[in-house]
Design a protein around this motif. Structure first.
Motif, PDB file in Angstrom:
ATOM      1  N   UNK A   1       4.078   5.675  -5.655  1.00  0.00           N
ATOM      2  CA  UNK A   1       3.963   5.750  -7.115  1.00  0.00           C
ATOM      3  C   UNK A   1       2.932   6.792  -7.530  1.00  0.00           C
ATOM      4  N   UNK A   2       1.802   6.798  -6.867  1.00  0.00           N
ATOM      5  CA  UNK A   2       0.756   7.784  -7.196  1.00  0.00           C
ATOM      6  C   UNK A   2       1.233   9.202  -6.907  1.00  0.00           C
ATOM      7  N   UNK A   3       1.973   9.362  -5.824  1.00  0.00           N
ATOM      8  CA  UNK A   3       2.515  10.688  -5.497  1.00  0.00           C
ATOM      9  C   UNK A   3       3.502  11.137  -6.562  1.00  0.00           C
ATOM     10  N   UNK A   4       4.355  10.228  -7.018  1.00  0.00           N
ATOM     11  CA  UNK A   4       5.335  10.564  -8.054  1.00  0.00           C
ATOM     12  C   UNK A   4       4.659  10.958  -9.352  1.00  0.00           C
ATOM     13  N   UNK A   5       3.480  10.398  -9.647  1.00  0.00           N
ATOM     14  CA  UNK A   5       2.743  10.740 -10.868  1.00  0.00           C
ATOM     15  C   UNK A   5       1.879  11.977 -10.690  1.00  0.00           C
ATOM     16  N   UNK A   6       1.898  12.560  -9.491  1.00  0.00           N
ATOM     17  CA  UNK A   6       1.095  13.753  -9.246  1.00  0.00           C
ATOM     18  C   UNK A   6      -0.356  13.469  -8.930  1.00  0.00           C
ATOM     19  N   UNK A   7      -0.685  12.197  -8.639  1.00  0.00           N
ATOM     20  CA  UNK A   7      -2.065  11.813  -8.377  1.00  0.00           C
ATOM     21  C   UNK A   7      -2.408  11.834  -6.888  1.00  0.00           C
ATOM     22  N   UNK A   8      -1.405  11.990  -6.038  1.00  0.00           N
ATOM     23  CA  UNK A   8      -1.621  11.959  -4.590  1.00  0.00           C
ATOM     24  C   UNK A   8      -0.906  13.146  -3.969  1.00  0.00           C
TER      25      UNK A   8
ATOM     26  N   UNK B   1       0.830  15.743  -1.109  1.00  0.00           N
ATOM     27  CA  UNK B   1       1.855  15.484  -0.092  1.00  0.00           C
ATOM     28  C   UNK B   1       1.255  14.988   1.223  1.00  0.00           C
ATOM     29  N   UNK B   2       0.152  15.620   1.649  1.00  0.00           N
ATOM     30  CA  UNK B   2      -0.408  15.244   2.945  1.00  0.00           C
ATOM     31  C   UNK B   2      -0.987  13.830   2.926  1.00  0.00           C
ATOM     32  N   UNK B   3      -1.490  13.403   1.774  1.00  0.00           N
ATOM     33  CA  UNK B   3      -2.016  12.038   1.668  1.00  0.00           C
ATOM     34  C   UNK B   3      -0.881  11.016   1.698  1.00  0.00           C
ATOM     35  N   UNK B   4       0.246  11.348   1.051  1.00  0.00           N
ATOM     36  CA  UNK B   4       1.401  10.454   1.140  1.00  0.00           C
ATOM     37  C   UNK B   4       1.890  10.369   2.574  1.00  0.00           C
ATOM     38  N   UNK B   5       1.941  11.506   3.242  1.00  0.00           N
ATOM     39  CA  UNK B   5       2.375  11.510   4.644  1.00  0.00           C
ATOM     40  C   UNK B   5       1.454  10.641   5.487  1.00  0.00           C
ATOM     41  N   UNK B   6       0.165  10.699   5.250  1.00  0.00           N
ATOM     42  CA  UNK B   6      -0.778   9.879   6.007  1.00  0.00           C
ATOM     43  C   UNK B   6      -0.549   8.392   5.734  1.00  0.00           C
ATOM     44  N   UNK B   7      -0.254   8.046   4.470  1.00  0.00           N
ATOM     45  CA  UNK B   7       0.028   6.647   4.133  1.00  0.00           C
ATOM     46  C   UNK B   7       1.300   6.168   4.835  1.00  0.00           C
TER      47      UNK B   7
ATOM     48  N   UNK C   1       0.830  -1.212   0.000  1.00  0.00           N
ATOM     49  CA  UNK C   1       0.000   0.000   0.000  1.00  0.00           C
ATOM     50  C   UNK C   1       0.860   1.256   0.000  1.00  0.00           C
ATOM     51  N   UNK C   2       1.978   1.217   0.704  1.00  0.00           N
ATOM     52  CA  UNK C   2       2.863   2.377   0.731  1.00  0.00           C
ATOM     53  C   UNK C   2       3.568   2.556  -0.608  1.00  0.00           C
ATOM     54  N   UNK C   3       4.017   1.471  -1.207  1.00  0.00           N
ATOM     55  CA  UNK C   3       4.653   1.573  -2.522  1.00  0.00           C
ATOM     56  C   UNK C   3       3.683   2.144  -3.553  1.00  0.00           C
ATOM     57  N   UNK C   4       2.420   1.725  -3.486  1.00  0.00           N
ATOM     58  CA  UNK C   4       1.412   2.269  -4.403  1.00  0.00           C
ATOM     59  C   UNK C   4       1.212   3.758  -4.161  1.00  0.00           C
ATOM     60  N   UNK C   5       1.174   4.155  -2.889  1.00  0.00           N
ATOM     61  CA  UNK C   5       0.999   5.578  -2.567  1.00  0.00           C
ATOM     62  C   UNK C   5       2.180   6.400  -3.079  1.00  0.00           C
TER      63      UNK C   5
END
Length: 372
Positions: free
Chosen positions: A28-35, A37-43, A22-26
């Protein structure tokens, strides 16, 4: 034999752990601009809570955040030092593994400003870890000062900023001393300096490569020891410092080979740390004989359990090897751990989380049986 109450512990681990899917997916989504910063931090927060619970449930006396907020065990720290910049140059690092070899590319660094530290690097990460640990001692891992120098040497220094390499070393150790003080002020009592350079220098091929670059390969480890001591010399009594000497760890591959013989006498008698995490998981690690230089009062954490493959070691083999090491350093000065982290980079080594858990559980069980 009494359980240790100060780090390092009888059953310990190096620091990095496999990132959950789940973290690796988060990421990847952050790197693509789909997530955001705060959502990545929560993950990351959720994954760290889970992995701390895992470590405590296994009976480990210490817990790390698995280095879940990092891409790389060292560069994520080094690029946050004031005066250090990422360059466009790509360095190829050649690695070896059971199948033959591999390599990866990494951005180079340039020291183009005066070195220093602003806010504590990884300070927020440690504060969060500290808030979720309930039974163990939270451990922070950072690269040693040597890692800022080893790859580039004097060639990475802007001569307009550091025309004299000694001035660079003075400022680097001062920056690290500032970082150590700030981390201690946050309540950290267990800090680990991860260092590949002191292990690489045991490899004649690595020393030959440095000599070709015009560096003093025969004495570079002595300089590194002095500068690490300068960085940690002012630490409070409450802060226990260890170092982990790694021969490279990228997707179950390594970069250097050879025992600790070349650096052993200077390393064990001069480096002012409380404990040494040493890789001893296979024949390329050499013999236990260099441990004869370890003085009283220093702990040696034997990295007998490999993090590079899924095969689970036998208890009998581990106990036999602990007995062999005890011929050179007293049993009460020994501890047990994996030979390295399980995920020094975000990709991780070639084993599953269940296999990682089995290895950590084995370490706890063997430590209880050997030391009580």
């Amino acid at each position: 034999m009494a359980q240790r109450t100060n780090p390092p512990f009888r059953a310990d681990h190096v620091g990095s752990l496999l990132r959950p899917a789940a973290l690796l997916e988060a990421r990847d989504r952050h790197a693509r601009g789909e997530l955001p910063d705060d959502a990545l931090r929560a993950a990351e927060d959720d994954a760290i809570r889970d992995v701390v619970t895992l470590q405590e449930g296994l009976g480990l006396q210490t817990a790390t955040d698995g280095e879940f907020r990092r891409t790389s065990w060292h560069m994520d720290f080094i690029y946050q030092l004031q005066g250090v910049s990422r360059t466009d140059e790509q360095l190829e690092v050649k690695m070896r593994n059971a199948s033959g070899g591999t390599s990866f590319t990494s951005a180079a660094l340039k020291v183009d400003g005066k070195l220093g530290v602003g806010d504590a690097i990884f300070g927020d990460a440690f504060t969060f870890l500290q808030s979720v640990v309930t039974t163990g001692t939270p451990k922070l891992t950072i690269p040693s000062p040597s890692m800022v120098h080893y790859r580039g040497g004097a060639a990475a220094l802007d001569p307009a900023v550091y025309p004299d390499e000694d001035e660079f070393w003075t400022d680097l150790s001062a920056a690290y001393a500032d970082e150590v003080a700030k981390i201690a002020a946050l309540g950290c009592t267990y800090l680990q300096l991860d260092d590949t350079s002191l292990a690489y220098l045991n490899d004649p091929a690595q020393r030959a490569q440095l000599a070709e670059q015009g560096r003093d390969a025969e004495h570079q480890h002595e300089r590194y020891i002095r500068q690490i001591n300068a960085a940690i010399g002012g630490r409070p009594d409450s802060l226990h410092v260890t170092t982990h000497m790694c021969r490279g760890n990228y997707r179950s591959s390594w970069a250097a080979e050879g025992g600790y013989d070349f650096v052993a006498e200077a390393l064990f008698t001069q480096l002012d740390v409380d404990g040494f995490f040493l890789e001893y998981d296979d024949a390329r690690s050499g013999s236990f004989e260099p441990l004869r230089f370890v003085p009283p009062g220093k702990q040696v954490v034997l990295g007998l359990v490999t993090s590079k493959s899924p095969q689970l070691e036998s208890k009998d083999d581990l106990k036999r090897r602990i007995d062999e090491a005890a011929r050179y350093v007293p049993l009460e000065q020994l501890c047990l751990s994996p030979q390295c982290g399980f995920s020094s980079t975000v990709e991780g080594n070639d084993l599953t989380q269940d296999e990682e858990i089995a290895k950590l559980a084995l370490i706890v069980e063997v430590a209880q049986e050997v030391w009580g």
